[in-house]
Design a protein around this motif. Structure first.
Motif, PDB file in Angstrom:
ATOM      1  N   MET A 230      47.913  23.140  36.716  1.00 12.83           N
ATOM      2  CA  MET A 230      48.781  23.977  37.537  1.00 12.83           C
ATOM      3  C   MET A 230      49.655  23.072  38.398  1.00 12.83           C
ATOM      4  SD  MET A 230      47.818  26.425  40.744  1.00 12.83           S
ATOM      5  CE  MET A 230      48.003  25.101  41.917  1.00 12.83           C
ATOM      6  N   VAL A 231      50.965  23.317  38.376  1.00  9.59           N
ATOM      7  CA  VAL A 231      51.893  22.618  39.260  1.00  9.59           C
ATOM      8  C   VAL A 231      52.628  23.684  40.058  1.00  9.59           C
ATOM      9  CG1 VAL A 231      53.883  21.080  39.428  1.00  9.59           C
ATOM     10  CG2 VAL A 231      52.175  20.710  37.629  1.00  9.59           C
ATOM     11  N   ALA A 232      52.402  23.689  41.384  1.00 11.47           N
ATOM     12  CA  ALA A 232      53.064  24.653  42.263  1.00 11.47           C
ATOM     13  C   ALA A 232      54.042  23.896  43.158  1.00 11.47           C
ATOM     14  CB  ALA A 232      52.034  25.387  43.112  1.00 11.47           C
ATOM     15  N   GLU A 233      55.276  24.414  43.227  1.00 11.96           N
ATOM     16  CA  GLU A 233      56.312  23.829  44.081  1.00 11.96           C
ATOM     17  C   GLU A 233      56.872  24.947  44.943  1.00 11.96           C
ATOM     18  OE1 GLU A 233      58.804  22.137  41.045  1.00 11.96           O
ATOM     19  OE2 GLU A 233      57.682  20.254  41.098  1.00 11.96           O
ATOM     20  N   MET A 234      56.783  24.765  46.269  1.00 12.58           N
ATOM     21  CA  MET A 234      57.150  25.829  47.201  1.00 12.58           C
ATOM     22  C   MET A 234      58.156  25.342  48.235  1.00 12.58           C
ATOM     23  SD  MET A 234      53.183  26.584  47.223  1.00 12.58           S
ATOM     24  CE  MET A 234      53.086  24.887  46.757  1.00 12.58           C
ATOM     25  N   GLU A 235      58.875  26.301  48.809  1.00 10.44           N
ATOM     26  CA  GLU A 235      59.800  26.013  49.903  1.00 10.44           C
ATOM     27  C   GLU A 235      59.796  27.187  50.872  1.00 10.44           C
ATOM     28  OE1 GLU A 235      63.980  27.410  47.860  1.00 10.44           O
ATOM     29  OE2 GLU A 235      63.338  25.338  47.561  1.00 10.44           O
ATOM     30  N   GLY A 236      60.319  26.954  52.080  1.00 10.71           N
ATOM     31  CA  GLY A 236      60.339  28.000  53.098  1.00 10.71           C
ATOM     32  C   GLY A 236      59.062  28.040  53.926  1.00 10.71           C
ATOM     33  N   LEU A 237      58.231  27.013  53.805  1.00  9.97           N
ATOM     34  CA  LEU A 237      56.963  26.938  54.531  1.00  9.97           C
ATOM     35  C   LEU A 237      57.161  26.358  55.928  1.00  9.97           C
ATOM     36  CD1 LEU A 237      55.146  25.339  51.511  1.00  9.97           C
ATOM     37  CD2 LEU A 237      54.367  27.476  52.559  1.00  9.97           C
ATOM     38  N   THR A 238      56.209  26.627  56.812  1.00  7.91           N
ATOM     39  CA  THR A 238      56.173  25.908  58.082  1.00  7.91           C
ATOM     40  C   THR A 238      55.534  24.552  57.801  1.00  7.91           C
ATOM     41  OG1 THR A 238      54.036  26.893  58.617  1.00  7.91           O
ATOM     42  CG2 THR A 238      55.988  27.986  59.512  1.00  7.91           C
ATOM     43  N   GLU A 239      55.946  23.544  58.541  1.00 10.30           N
ATOM     44  CA  GLU A 239      55.391  22.208  58.337  1.00 10.30           C
ATOM     45  C   GLU A 239      53.888  22.218  58.595  1.00 10.30           C
ATOM     46  OE1 GLU A 239      56.164  17.608  59.823  1.00 10.30           O
ATOM     47  OE2 GLU A 239      57.175  19.258  60.846  1.00 10.30           O
ATOM     48  N   GLY A 240      53.136  21.555  57.750  1.00  8.00           N
ATOM     49  CA  GLY A 240      51.693  21.472  57.928  1.00  8.00           C
ATOM     50  C   GLY A 240      50.930  21.802  56.670  1.00  8.00           C
ATOM     51  N   VAL A 241      49.623  22.048  56.847  1.00  9.13           N
ATOM     52  CA  VAL A 241      48.712  22.263  55.721  1.00  9.13           C
ATOM     53  C   VAL A 241      48.547  23.762  55.448  1.00  9.13           C
ATOM     54  CG1 VAL A 241      46.387  21.831  54.836  1.00  9.13           C
ATOM     55  CG2 VAL A 241      47.503  20.113  56.266  1.00  9.13           C
ATOM     56  N   HIS A 242      48.609  24.121  54.167  1.00  9.58           N
ATOM     57  CA  HIS A 242      48.473  25.506  53.713  1.00  9.58           C
ATOM     58  C   HIS A 242      47.482  25.565  52.547  1.00  9.58           C
ATOM     59  CE1 HIS A 242      52.032  26.860  55.971  1.00  9.58           C
ATOM     60  NE2 HIS A 242      52.507  25.648  55.689  1.00  9.58           N
ATOM     61  N   ALA A 243      46.829  26.706  52.407  1.00  7.47           N
ATOM     62  CA  ALA A 243      45.905  26.915  51.289  1.00  7.47           C
ATOM     63  C   ALA A 243      46.608  27.655  50.158  1.00  7.47           C
ATOM     64  CB  ALA A 243      44.700  27.723  51.758  1.00  7.47           C
ATOM     65  N   ILE A 244      46.118  27.421  48.952  1.00  2.69           N
ATOM     66  CA  ILE A 244      46.587  28.147  47.775  1.00  2.69           C
ATOM     67  C   ILE A 244      45.359  28.506  46.947  1.00  2.69           C
ATOM     68  CG2 ILE A 244      47.054  26.009  46.500  1.00  2.69           C
ATOM     69  CD1 ILE A 244      49.418  27.526  45.133  1.00  2.69           C
ATOM     70  N   HIS A 245      45.312  29.772  46.505  1.00  2.00           N
ATOM     71  CA  HIS A 245      44.157  30.269  45.752  1.00  2.00           C
ATOM     72  C   HIS A 245      44.625  31.136  44.586  1.00  2.00           C
ATOM     73  CE1 HIS A 245      42.264  30.097  49.946  1.00  2.00           C
ATOM     74  NE2 HIS A 245      41.651  29.150  49.251  1.00  2.00           N
ATOM     75  N   ILE A 246      43.726  31.334  43.635  1.00  2.00           N
ATOM     76  CA  ILE A 246      43.923  32.362  42.609  1.00  2.00           C
ATOM     77  C   ILE A 246      43.105  33.565  43.055  1.00  2.00           C
ATOM     78  CG2 ILE A 246      43.475  33.024  40.216  1.00  2.00           C
ATOM     79  CD1 ILE A 246      44.163  30.231  39.373  1.00  2.00           C
ATOM     80  N   HIS A 247      43.761  34.730  43.033  1.00  2.00           N
ATOM     81  CA  HIS A 247      43.116  35.979  43.437  1.00  2.00           C
ATOM     82  C   HIS A 247      42.871  36.867  42.225  1.00  2.00           C
ATOM     83  CE1 HIS A 247      43.340  35.881  47.982  1.00  2.00           C
ATOM     84  NE2 HIS A 247      43.874  34.723  47.613  1.00  2.00           N
ATOM     85  N   GLU A 248      42.131  37.957  42.436  1.00  2.00           N
ATOM     86  CA  GLU A 248      41.606  38.793  41.352  1.00  2.00           C
ATOM     87  C   GLU A 248      42.647  39.486  40.475  1.00  2.00           C
ATOM     88  OE1 GLU A 248      37.568  40.545  43.308  1.00  2.00           O
ATOM     89  OE2 GLU A 248      39.459  41.217  44.214  1.00  2.00           O
ATOM     90  N   LYS A 249      43.797  39.865  41.047  1.00  2.00           N
ATOM     91  CA  LYS A 249      44.752  40.688  40.291  1.00  2.00           C
ATOM     92  C   LYS A 249      46.163  40.106  40.336  1.00  2.00           C
ATOM     93  CE  LYS A 249      42.332  44.494  42.289  1.00  2.00           C
ATOM     94  NZ  LYS A 249      42.528  45.477  43.312  1.00  2.00           N
ATOM     95  N   ALA A 250      46.924  40.384  39.299  1.00  2.00           N
ATOM     96  CA  ALA A 250      48.320  39.935  39.215  1.00  2.00           C
ATOM     97  C   ALA A 250      49.257  40.951  39.868  1.00  2.00           C
ATOM     98  CB  ALA A 250      48.708  39.722  37.759  1.00  2.00           C
ATOM     99  N   ASP A 251      48.790  41.659  40.859  1.00  2.00           N
ATOM    100  CA  ASP A 251      49.547  42.728  41.518  1.00  2.00           C
ATOM    101  C   ASP A 251      50.085  42.250  42.864  1.00  2.00           C
ATOM    102  OD1 ASP A 251      50.530  45.012  42.709  1.00  2.00           O
ATOM    103  OD2 ASP A 251      48.635  46.112  42.639  1.00  2.00           O
ATOM    104  N   CYS A 252      51.367  41.967  42.933  1.00  2.00           N
ATOM    105  CA  CYS A 252      52.010  41.504  44.171  1.00  2.00           C
ATOM    106  C   CYS A 252      52.820  42.619  44.829  1.00  2.00           C
ATOM    107  CB  CYS A 252      52.912  40.313  43.875  1.00  2.00           C
ATOM    108  SG  CYS A 252      52.024  38.824  43.363  1.00  2.00           S
ATOM    109  N   SER A 253      52.459  43.875  44.579  1.00  2.29           N
ATOM    110  CA  SER A 253      53.272  45.004  45.044  1.00  2.29           C
ATOM    111  C   SER A 253      53.221  45.255  46.544  1.00  2.29           C
ATOM    112  CB  SER A 253      52.876  46.282  44.291  1.00  2.29           C
ATOM    113  OG  SER A 253      51.516  46.602  44.554  1.00  2.29           O
ATOM    114  N   SER A 254      52.156  44.901  47.216  1.00  5.21           N
ATOM    115  CA  SER A 254      52.069  45.189  48.652  1.00  5.21           C
ATOM    116  C   SER A 254      52.837  44.140  49.466  1.00  5.21           C
ATOM    117  CB  SER A 254      50.606  45.255  49.106  1.00  5.21           C
ATOM    118  OG  SER A 254      50.015  43.984  49.006  1.00  5.21           O
ATOM    119  N   PRO A 255      53.422  44.557  50.601  1.00  4.01           N
ATOM    120  CA  PRO A 255      54.217  43.622  51.416  1.00  4.01           C
ATOM    121  C   PRO A 255      53.399  42.457  51.991  1.00  4.01           C
ATOM    122  CG  PRO A 255      54.425  45.886  52.253  1.00  4.01           C
ATOM    123  CD  PRO A 255      53.436  45.911  51.132  1.00  4.01           C
ATOM    124  N   ASP A 256      52.085  42.636  52.113  1.00  5.43           N
ATOM    125  CA  ASP A 256      51.231  41.586  52.672  1.00  5.43           C
ATOM    126  C   ASP A 256      50.464  40.802  51.604  1.00  5.43           C
ATOM    127  OD1 ASP A 256      49.379  43.468  51.845  1.00  5.43           O
ATOM    128  OD2 ASP A 256      48.535  43.817  53.844  1.00  5.43           O
TER     129      ASP A 256
END
Length: 193
Positions: free
Chosen positions: A74-100
């Motif tokens: 897996m190669v993830a490349e992101m932008e628009g983050l605040t400076e510092g350390v962030h977590a990244i995980h795989i979650h149970e569903k491929a459903d990104c429909s909710s605003p949160d």
């Protein structure tokens, strides 16, 4: 009689040499077939997905999954983050429909282990990827490889297709259950072929 023996011997030698050549040619074709078969087996699969902002963030980017020889990278490349350390995980569903981003469910944990750092002897979720650092310009990236995932293999304990990728606002502490206290979900993508 001597002439007959010499002729017979010459024929026998010619037959033996001919058989060795046929055997050598057959072995070469068998090796070529095995090599061609391995090339087909070593097929590379790629899934590239787009991260979309969640929880009123501006975090976007791409995540590319490549499967080759039984290993998923897996190669993830992101932008628009605040400076510092962030977590990244795989979650149970491929459903990104909710605003949160909570429509993706909890961390993907098909083996029912406690949350933890990947590879820990005390256990970890199959979705516990870890942390990465965003620079002052808000860009961050992470590369992760494992043979504990697959893409479309149908093994419920390994198959990442149909799951979601979540970028969190905070850092995974690897101990708080069941999430690592990584905070809100600021970016999301569904792993869909």
């Amino acid at each position: 009689m001597k002439k007959t023996s010499i002729i017979f011997l010459a024929i026998l030698m010619g037959f033996t040499v001919g058989c060795k050549e046929v055997k050598k040619e057959t072995e070469q074709k068998t090796t070529e077939s095995a090599t061609a078969k391995e090339a087909v087996t070593a097929k590379v699969e790629v899934i590239k997905i787009e991260l979309e902002p969640k929880s009123d963030s501006n975090v976007s980017g791409t995540v590319t999954f490549t499967q080759e020889n039984g290993v998923v990278t897996m190669v993830a490349e992101m932008e628009g983050l605040t400076e510092g350390v962030h977590a990244i995980h795989i979650h149970e569903k491929a459903d990104c429909s909710s605003p949160d981003g909570k429509s993706t469910g909890g961390h993907w944990n098909p083996t029912l282990q406690p949350h933890g750092k990947w590879g820990a002897t005390t256990g970890y979720h199959k979705g516990d990827i870890g942390n990465f650092t965003a620079d002052a310009s808000g860009k961050g990236s992470i590369t992760f490889s494992t043979d504990e995932w697959c893409m479309g293999c149908g093994d419920e304990t390994k198959d990442i297709v149909g799951k979601g990728v979540i970028v969190h606002v905070g850092t995974d502490d690897f101990t708080t259950q069941p999430t690592g206290d990584a905070g809100g979900r600021i970016s999301c993508a569904g792993i869909i072929k």
